[in-house]
Design a protein around this motif. Structure first.
Motif, PDB file in Angstrom:
ATOM      1  N   ALA A   1      -2.379   1.561 -14.561  1.00  0.00           N
ATOM      2  CA  ALA A   1      -2.708   1.614 -13.365  1.00  0.00           C
ATOM      3  C   ALA A   1      -1.792   2.759 -12.494  1.00  0.00           C
ATOM      4  CB  ALA A   1      -2.287   0.286 -12.480  1.00  0.00           C
ATOM      5  N   GLY A   2      -0.952   3.395 -13.333  1.00  0.00           N
ATOM      6  CA  GLY A   2      -0.197   4.627 -12.514  1.00  0.00           C
ATOM      7  C   GLY A   2       1.079   4.251 -11.736  1.00  0.00           C
ATOM      8  N   LEU A   3       1.608   3.000 -12.072  1.00  0.00           N
ATOM      9  CA  LEU A   3       2.798   2.587 -11.404  1.00  0.00           C
ATOM     10  C   LEU A   3       4.004   3.472 -12.201  1.00  0.00           C
ATOM     11  CD1 LEU A   3       2.154  -1.146 -10.882  1.00  0.00           C
ATOM     12  CD2 LEU A   3       2.625   0.407  -9.053  1.00  0.00           C
ATOM     13  N   LYS A   4       4.947   3.694 -11.488  1.00  0.00           N
ATOM     14  CA  LYS A   4       6.168   4.462 -12.158  1.00  0.00           C
ATOM     15  C   LYS A   4       7.505   3.960 -11.471  1.00  0.00           C
ATOM     16  CE  LYS A   4       3.681   8.959 -11.720  1.00  0.00           C
ATOM     17  NZ  LYS A   4       3.470  10.117 -11.189  1.00  0.00           N
ATOM     18  N   ALA A   5       8.127   4.049 -12.358  1.00  0.00           N
ATOM     19  CA  ALA A   5       9.654   3.801 -12.141  1.00  0.00           C
ATOM     20  C   ALA A   5      10.163   4.308 -10.588  1.00  0.00           C
ATOM     21  CB  ALA A   5      10.665   4.191 -13.350  1.00  0.00           C
ATOM     22  N   GLY A   6      10.868   3.625  -9.884  1.00  0.00           N
ATOM     23  CA  GLY A   6      11.138   4.241  -8.729  1.00  0.00           C
ATOM     24  C   GLY A   6      10.275   3.724  -7.537  1.00  0.00           C
ATOM     25  N   ASP A   7       8.921   3.337  -7.788  1.00  0.00           N
ATOM     26  CA  ASP A   7       8.074   2.539  -6.767  1.00  0.00           C
ATOM     27  C   ASP A   7       8.625   1.240  -6.231  1.00  0.00           C
ATOM     28  OD1 ASP A   7       6.499   4.723  -7.233  1.00  0.00           O
ATOM     29  OD2 ASP A   7       5.035   3.597  -8.662  1.00  0.00           O
ATOM     30  N   THR A   8       8.148   0.987  -4.988  1.00  0.00           N
ATOM     31  CA  THR A   8       8.931  -0.353  -4.500  1.00  0.00           C
ATOM     32  C   THR A   8       7.543  -1.167  -4.384  1.00  0.00           C
ATOM     33  OG1 THR A   8      10.525   0.761  -3.168  1.00  0.00           O
ATOM     34  CG2 THR A   8       9.751  -1.274  -2.491  1.00  0.00           C
ATOM     35  N   LEU A   9       7.761  -2.405  -4.959  1.00  0.00           N
ATOM     36  CA  LEU A   9       6.479  -3.242  -5.144  1.00  0.00           C
ATOM     37  C   LEU A   9       6.535  -4.130  -3.724  1.00  0.00           C
ATOM     38  CD1 LEU A   9       4.409  -4.209  -6.725  1.00  0.00           C
ATOM     39  CD2 LEU A   9       6.102  -6.291  -7.533  1.00  0.00           C
ATOM     40  N   ILE A  10       5.596  -4.278  -2.702  1.00  0.00           N
ATOM     41  CA  ILE A  10       5.749  -4.911  -1.738  1.00  0.00           C
ATOM     42  C   ILE A  10       4.852  -6.171  -1.503  1.00  0.00           C
ATOM     43  CG2 ILE A  10       6.554  -2.546  -0.229  1.00  0.00           C
ATOM     44  CD1 ILE A  10       3.769  -1.984   0.491  1.00  0.00           C
ATOM     45  N   SER A  11       3.737  -5.946  -2.240  1.00  0.00           N
ATOM     46  CA  SER A  11       2.683  -7.130  -1.936  1.00  0.00           C
ATOM     47  C   SER A  11       2.258  -7.369  -3.411  1.00  0.00           C
ATOM     48  CB  SER A  11       1.747  -6.857  -1.048  1.00  0.00           C
ATOM     49  OG  SER A  11       0.856  -5.834  -1.158  1.00  0.00           O
ATOM     50  N   MET A  12       1.516  -8.773  -3.441  1.00  0.00           N
ATOM     51  CA  MET A  12       0.640  -9.322  -4.648  1.00  0.00           C
ATOM     52  C   MET A  12      -0.385 -10.080  -4.137  1.00  0.00           C
ATOM     53  SD  MET A  12       3.751 -10.264  -7.435  1.00  0.00           S
ATOM     54  CE  MET A  12       2.577  -9.953  -9.021  1.00  0.00           C
TER      55      MET A  12
END
Length: 374
Positions: free
Chosen positions: A154-165
């Motif tokens: 999906a293109g997520l990377k280390a350093g991203d902030t997860l804000i919702s699901m």
């Protein structure tokens, strides 16, 4: 402004390193002829006591000229002063002088980490924070992404902030890794829409959503999407708690730096020349200083501490012209119980210095290429 900040940081690191050599040489009784910031030709200089202090044109470096670093200098001197010569001090004293630069860089890094922890605070995960000390401005950060996992695709990377699901009518603003695990564990094969923030250099923070489908097999007992998560925030401590934690951080960062350098060098030996693209030279460091400065004083202090640690580790490499190479020569002399041929040592140091300059030129051109690349 960024360039000025970079030059200030570089000056502090160089002065710290060379001051280590300088003060320990003085302590063991060796004569220090010059303390120089930058490399010649000279811009200006003044003499105090027996030592000349100089500011030189080439800004990327510095030196301490200690009388009698090799025996040839003492032999050729018209007024030899063996008692004040470094070469005539004991092997332990010579080793102490050579190791002092690295030691002072590590001490500087320790002080910078302690200063940042006790003033502005440092970005840290819950695993680093002492028990009972809450993090401020905390958020759920992605610290790793499993290769080939749904999150990776999906293109997520280390350093991203997860804000919702979001999944169907269920919606979650996660605040802990456990909440994310519980949300994904029962939704194997069902899409979950993740909202995340990403810091982009020279661009405002972007907020996006991507869909992922949890799968079994990544973790044995439940469905997962392949994210390593940690609650990250700002850690601020009293001076008394900051000093010991800063020492622990120093030890961890030094180990990680040494291991990373080892992996890099072994990769080059195996022919992975593309690894040079991961190295930042002076031009690249100016850009990194700008990024750290934009994030605040705490990040700038942390960045300076990390560079000081890198400088210490690099200087311990057993390469002629570096402190590690000179320590190696000293060890060989101690084993042989006689000094190395002065002409050989001088030539080896000159070759080592030339190779280091060549490497700096290559890395600088690589930095410029990366900046001009679209």
């Amino acid at each position: 402004m960024t360039l000025i900040t970079f030059l200030i940081i570089l000056g502090v690191l160089i002065i710290s390193h060379e001051f280590g050599h300088f003060i320990v040489a003085k302590r063991v009784g060796a004569r220090v002829d010059e303390f120089g910031l930058g490399f010649p030709p000279r811009l200006l200089s003044f003499k105090k006591g027996e030592t000349t202090y100089s500011l030189n044109i080439i800004p990327f470096g510095g030196f301490v000229k200690i009388y009698g670093e090799d025996l040839e200098e003492v032999i050729e001197d018209k007024k030899p002063d063996p008692a004040r010569s470094l070469a005539h001090q004991s092997k332990w004293q010579q080793a102490a002088v050579l190791a002092a630069g690295v030691t002072f860089n590590l001490i500087l890094a320790w002080l910078l980490l302690a200063l940042a922890l006790s003033t502005t605070g440092l970005p840290a995960g819950e695993s680093v924070a002492p028990a009972g000390v809450p993090l401020t401005n905390s958020h759920l950060s992605i610290i790793s992404v499993a290769p080939g996992s749904p999150a990776d695709k999906a293109g997520l990377k280390a350093g991203d902030t997860l804000i919702s699901m979001r999944s169907g009518l269920d919606y979650l603003i996660p605040t802990s890794p456990e909440q994310v695990q519980a949300f994904t564990a029962t939704r194997a094969g069902r899409e979950i829409v993740l909202g995340y923030e990403r810091q982009q250099p020279k661009v405002k923070t972007i907020v996006e959503e991507v869909g992922v489908v949890p799968v079994t097999g990544l973790i044995s007992d439940r469905a997962a999407i392949g994210l390593g998560l940690e609650t990250v925030g700002t850690l601020k401590l009293s001076v008394f708690r900051a000093v010991p934690l800063a020492f622990k951080l120093l030890a961890n960062l030094t180990w990680l730096t040494a291991r990373g350098l080892g992996d890099f060098l072994f990769g080059l030996v195996r022919g992975h020349g593309e690894l040079l693209n991961q190295v930042a030279g002076p031009v690249g460091l100016v850009s990194l200083v700008g990024t750290a400065q934009a994030l605040g004083l705490g990040h700038l202090l942390l960045f300076t501490a990390v560079i000081s640690i890198n400088l210490a580790v690099l200087n311990l490499l057993p390469i002629p012209a570096l402190d590690g190479g000179r320590l190696l020569f000293l060890l060989i002399e101690a084993i042989k119980r006689k000094p190395l041929n002065p002409k050989f040592a001088k030539m080896a140091n000159l070759i080592g210095f030339a190779l280091l300059i060549l490497l700096m030129v290559i890395v600088t051109f690589s930095d410029i290429f990366k900046l001009t690349r679209p």
